[in-house]
Design an enzyme around this catalytic site. Structure first.
Site, short mmCIF file in Angstrom:
data_model
loop_
_atom_site.label_atom_id
_atom_site.label_comp_id
_atom_site.label_asym_id
_atom_site.label_seq_id
_atom_site.Cartn_x
_atom_site.Cartn_y
_atom_site.Cartn_z
N HIS A 307 -9.20 2.35 2.23
CA HIS A 307 -10.24 2.14 1.19
C HIS A 307 -11.60 2.34 1.86
CE1 HIS A 307 -12.20 0.78 -2.31
NE2 HIS A 307 -11.95 -0.51 -2.29
N HIS A 346 -7.47 11.12 -3.12
CA HIS A 346 -7.94 9.97 -3.88
C HIS A 346 -6.93 9.67 -4.96
CE1 HIS A 346 -10.61 7.38 -6.19
NE2 HIS A 346 -11.36 7.31 -5.11
N ASP A 402 -15.93 9.48 1.39
CA ASP A 402 -15.99 9.07 2.79
C ASP A 402 -16.02 10.22 3.77
OD1 ASP A 402 -16.04 6.32 2.47
OD2 ASP A 402 -13.91 6.29 1.99
#
Ligand code: ACO
Length: 467
Positions: A307, A346, A402
């Site tokens: 995460h 994702h 990210d």
């Protein structure tokens, strides 16, 4: 046999709005149209239970059926009733929400209806926070009051400094943040009064204001520098930068391009509907605990490498790859199941993460000030090869938020360990907005899933001497 679960007026209204060809005399929430059977019934799902031969009509609203409607499907009176099995919530809506909209296939993200690209370009983090919490953009006076209320709460109790001092010299700043934000519940005991909107608002100011202070103190502790107190004459992000990097100067002068970049990163990370940490926030909050304790739990979920810890992992991965020419061999290893391409994939986005697009542009602006991050070349090569590779195309694996954010954070001067901390500051707003929505939702109760028990049947205790 028809399900007994009644649709609420909201559901009927939604159905009417979504199906105007069926009915032109739109009802109201209190007086829905009853002239057409579909307006009354909405859509239904007919289930035939082959065990009993019985048929059931279940209402479909918002493209869902209610799991509890399945409970009436039984083999006999002793049967508990049918349940759904959905490990990791792959296909279960936990709530109705009006905060954040994501279309993962199209790569769309909106806060309260506003596209993330527009907010990143035109808004500020504090304005976006107001939007997420209150549902509308603030007027000028509302904005001024909001910023003033946040700014007045940036200080933390002196004892928290002592608490921070107790951590080992190499403690991970995320561990320090999780512990100290949880400890705020012992300083603000009024936070237990979660039924009071005034109390909730006060904790909201405190949390949004104090998270950067806790984060900066954790950082200063980890590098052995004295803590820097908040400077309320600076903007939200410039003050954060001051608490991180001020040395002996009278007032810290934040580079405006870098302060704005941090503000945009905060906007992009403010909310992302029902992700792992938000689900933790709602789950813990559903037990009616104070928001500091719930946020400590949510932040703990965010810490995980799958995460919010992913951007930290991206940097470790780029370091392990070492050079551009090693990228093909690394991708081959990933395809052979020897690891994951961190920052890719994702659960919801099966397209380019819209936040990643904004971040990529932002990276250019930051690198103009800071110079290029040497890992950028490896990252761009990795992205290029992966986006052309059948393995990633077939699985719809695209860069997520990210993938590039870590490179910017590093260029801004943050050590890798600070990355999840930087994520937690803005996400606090999303957690609170979702918590607030949950508490005001009459359909929500304490979150308590069911299980399929596959363990031993009853057996008798055997004394240790006889085992
Ligand atoms: N690298 C290589 N293969 C991957 C990756 C990846 N990053 N992500 C998924 N896959 C593969 C899986 O091996 C699987 O392949 P298979 O069908 O042959 O078994 C397939 O793609 C589907 O993957 P799942 O794990 O089922 O996807 P899920 O939706 O459960 O996981 C997750 C999503 C956790 C984000 C995953 O893509 C991942 O681990 N990515 C890397 C970590 C990361 O970047 N996390 C940040 C997410 S964004 C955020 O939280 C802010």
């Amino acid at each position: 046999m028809t399900s007994s679960s009644a649709q609420n007026n909201d559901d009927v209204l939604f159905f009417l709005a979504a199906n105007p060809y069926i009915c032109n005399s739109y009802g109201t929430a209190t007086n829905p149209c009853r002239s057409h059977w579909r307006c009354v019934m909405a859509d239904t799902l007919t289930i035939l239970d082959n065990r009993t031969g019985k048929k059931y009509d279940l209402p479909i609203t918002y493209g869902t059926i209610r799991a509890l409607d399945l409970r009436q499907i039984k083999v006999n009176d002793d049967d508990f009733g049918l349940m759904t099995y959905d490990p990791a919530f792959m296909n279960t809506a936990l709530c109705k929400s009006k905060i954040t909209f994501i279309d993962g296939d199209k790569g769309i993200l909106r806060y309260r209806g506003y596209p993330i690209e527009q907010l990143a370009e035109k808004s500020s983090f504090l304005e976006t926070s107001y939007l997420l919490l209150y549902g509308e953009l603030p007027t000028k006076s509302q904005h001024e009051e909001w910023v003033r209320n946040i700014t007045l709460h940036t200080m933390i109790h002196e004892n928290i400094k002592k608490l921070m001092d107790g951590f080992h010299y190499n403690a991970h700043p995320m561990g320090m943040l999780i512990s100290t934000v949880g400890s705020l519940s012992t300083f603000y005991t009024d936070a237990k009064d979660i039924q009071s909107p005034e109390s909730r608002m006060k904790q909201t100011y405190r949390l949004i204001a104090k998270m950067p202070t806790l984060a900066a103190f954790a950082y200063r502790h980890s590098v052995g520098r004295p803590y820097v107190y908040p400077d309320n004459n600076l903007s939200y992000t410039a003050n954060f930068m001051s608490m991180l990097w001020k040395m002996t100067e009278l007032q810290y002068q934040a580079n405006p391009v870098l302060a704005r970049a941090l503000d945009v990163l905060f906007i992009l990370h403010a909310d992302h509907e029902q992700n792992c940490s938000t689900n933790a926030m709602r789950g813990i909050g559903s037990a009616h605990v104070d928001p500091y304790s719930a946020i400590a739990g949510a932040a703990a979920a965010l810490y995980g490498p799958l995460h919010g810890g992913a951007n930290e992992e991206v940097l470790h991965m780029l370091d392990a790859i070492g050079a551009k020419e090693n990228v093909p061999a690394f991708v081959k290893d990933v395809k052979e199941g020897k690891g994951r391409l961190m920052g890719f994939g994702h659960r919801v986005y099966k397209n380019y993460d819209p936040r990643a697009r904004v971040i990529k542009r932002l990276a250019d602006e930051v690198f103009e000030v800071t110079g290029r991050n040497p890992r950028l070349e490896i990252a761009l090569e990795l992205e290029r090869i992966a986006l052309e590779d059948e393995y990633f195309i077939k699985r719809k694996l695209y860069p997520n938020v990210d993938f590039h954010s870590g490179l910017i954070y590093q260029a801004l001067g943050f050590p890798i360990e600070m990355f999840p901390v930087l994520f937690s500051i803005p996400r606090t707003v999303g957690w609170i907005a979702q918590w607030e929505e949950m508490l005001n939702d009459p359909e929500q109760k304490i979150a308590r899933p069911r299980q399929i028990y596959l363990g031993s049947d009853q057996r008798d205790y055997v004394p240790i001497s006889k085992r």
